[in-house]
Write an enzyme that holds these catalytic residues in place. Structure first.
Site, PDB file in Angstrom:
ATOM      1  N   HIS A  17      62.109   6.691 118.770  1.00 21.58           N
ATOM      2  CA  HIS A  17      62.054   6.767 120.229  1.00 21.58           C
ATOM      3  C   HIS A  17      63.184   5.958 120.858  1.00 21.58           C
ATOM      4  O   HIS A  17      63.363   4.787 120.522  1.00 21.58           O
ATOM      5  CB  HIS A  17      60.698   6.261 120.734  1.00 21.58           C
ATOM      6  CG  HIS A  17      59.552   7.092 120.244  1.00 21.58           C
ATOM      7  ND1 HIS A  17      58.833   6.757 119.118  1.00 21.58           N
ATOM      8  CD2 HIS A  17      59.031   8.244 120.722  1.00 21.58           C
ATOM      9  CE1 HIS A  17      57.903   7.676 118.919  1.00 21.58           C
ATOM     10  NE2 HIS A  17      58.004   8.590 119.870  1.00 21.58           N
ATOM     11  N   GLY A  59      52.613  12.397 120.852  1.00 19.50           N
ATOM     12  CA  GLY A  59      51.918  12.915 119.680  1.00 19.50           C
ATOM     13  C   GLY A  59      51.720  14.412 119.676  1.00 19.50           C
ATOM     14  O   GLY A  59      51.186  14.965 118.706  1.00 19.50           O
ATOM     15  N   ASP A  89      61.056   1.792 115.702  1.00 22.88           N
ATOM     16  CA  ASP A  89      60.655   2.893 114.829  1.00 22.88           C
ATOM     17  C   ASP A  89      61.810   3.833 114.512  1.00 22.88           C
ATOM     18  O   ASP A  89      61.685   4.733 113.681  1.00 22.88           O
ATOM     19  CB  ASP A  89      59.499   3.680 115.440  1.00 22.88           C
ATOM     20  CG  ASP A  89      59.845   4.284 116.810  1.00 22.88           C
ATOM     21  OD1 ASP A  89      61.022   4.256 117.214  1.00 22.88           O
ATOM     22  OD2 ASP A  89      58.917   4.780 117.482  1.00 22.88           O
ATOM     23  N   SER A  94      56.330  12.751 122.927  1.00 24.89           N
ATOM     24  CA  SER A  94      56.550  11.360 123.325  1.00 24.89           C
ATOM     25  C   SER A  94      57.980  11.092 123.798  1.00 24.89           C
ATOM     26  O   SER A  94      58.216  10.159 124.565  1.00 24.89           O
ATOM     27  CB  SER A  94      56.224  10.419 122.153  1.00 24.89           C
ATOM     28  OG  SER A  94      56.976  10.771 120.997  1.00 24.89           O
ATOM     29  N   ASN A 102      57.255  16.371 116.162  1.00 25.80           N
ATOM     30  CA  ASN A 102      56.047  15.935 115.452  1.00 25.80           C
ATOM     31  C   ASN A 102      55.644  16.928 114.367  1.00 25.80           C
ATOM     32  O   ASN A 102      55.130  16.530 113.321  1.00 25.80           O
ATOM     33  CB  ASN A 102      54.893  15.733 116.445  1.00 25.80           C
ATOM     34  CG  ASN A 102      55.098  14.500 117.302  1.00 25.80           C
ATOM     35  OD1 ASN A 102      55.510  13.451 116.815  1.00 25.80           O
ATOM     36  ND2 ASN A 102      54.843  14.613 118.581  1.00 25.80           N
TER      37      ASN A 102
END
Length: 220
Positions: free
Chosen positions: A196, A82, A193, A45, A110
């Site tokens: 990002h 993801g 978050d 991502s 991830n």
């Protein structure tokens, strides 16, 4: 009037040919900067630009820098939100169906956030590199390192960080030690978050990546 018509027609015809020649000269593509090679970003991502516009993600900003430098490279953003190293390994064969000259690998974040085994992460990345080299031994590889918070223990975080330097050394690849250097942990450069980057964060990432990529691309 009859006497002047041939002269007028001759002038008009000459102007027509002149304008066509001028148009052809101005619209003809120049050899410098014509995309003849491909730079691919294989990532998750962060590469895909989750949460920002497509033209704000760092691969798109790198593309702008390439055009400004008139380098003969086109960009392909193969970022998938993801994605893990295992997921990227499953899809790399599809990417290799077309020629790639430079590959930037941005993966593992991830895996780390999910607490997946570091040995598996390294094995997956090595398998990707092996496939790439088998397809094109001359392909230049850049590995973007990643760091994670010590939520799962300091040793786990440290061992994940070490993987990228090991892979770069073992495969004669170029290393970007930490993709989010100067961005990670900065609230004003990250989305809510805190994972990002914002558009401003992506600009900093692009500058960091460009410092590594530009010399490679200029060598062709």
């Amino acid at each position: 009037m009859k006497k002047t018509m041939p002269a007028i027609c001759g002038i008009a015809l000459a102007l027509c040919f002149f304008s066509r020649a001028l148009f052809a000269q101005s619209s003809a593509p120049t050899p410098t900067g014509t995309p003849t090679k491909t730079l691919v970003f294989l990532g998750d991502s962060l590469t895909a630009g989750l949460g920002v516009q497509a033209n704000e993600a760092f691969p798109a900003l790198i593309s702008e820098k390439i055009r400004a430098a008139r380098l003969p490279f086109q960009i392909e953003n193969a970022g998938l939100s993801g994605d893990t190293t295992a997921g990227a390994l499953r899809r790399v064969d599809w990417l290799l169906q077309r020629p790639i000259d430079v590959l930037v690998i941005e993966l593992g974040g991830n895996d780390g956030l999910r607490g997946l085994p570091v040995k598996a992460l390294k094995a997956n990345l090595q398998a990707i590199i092996d496939k790439v080299k088998a397809k094109n031994p001359g392909m230049k590889i850049v590995i973007a390192g990643m760091q994670i918070p010590p939520n799962l223990g300091a040793e786990y975080a440290a061992s994940l960080e070490r993987v990228y330097a090991e892979l770069a050394r073992e495969n004669n690849a170029v290393l970007i030690p930490f993709l989010l250097e100067g961005v990670g942990g900065h609230r004003d450069l990250n989305q809510s978050d805190m994972i990002h980057p914002t558009a401003a964060g992506h600009r900093i990432v692009a500058d960091l990546v460009w410092r590594t990529l530009e010399p490679i691309l200029r060598k062709g």
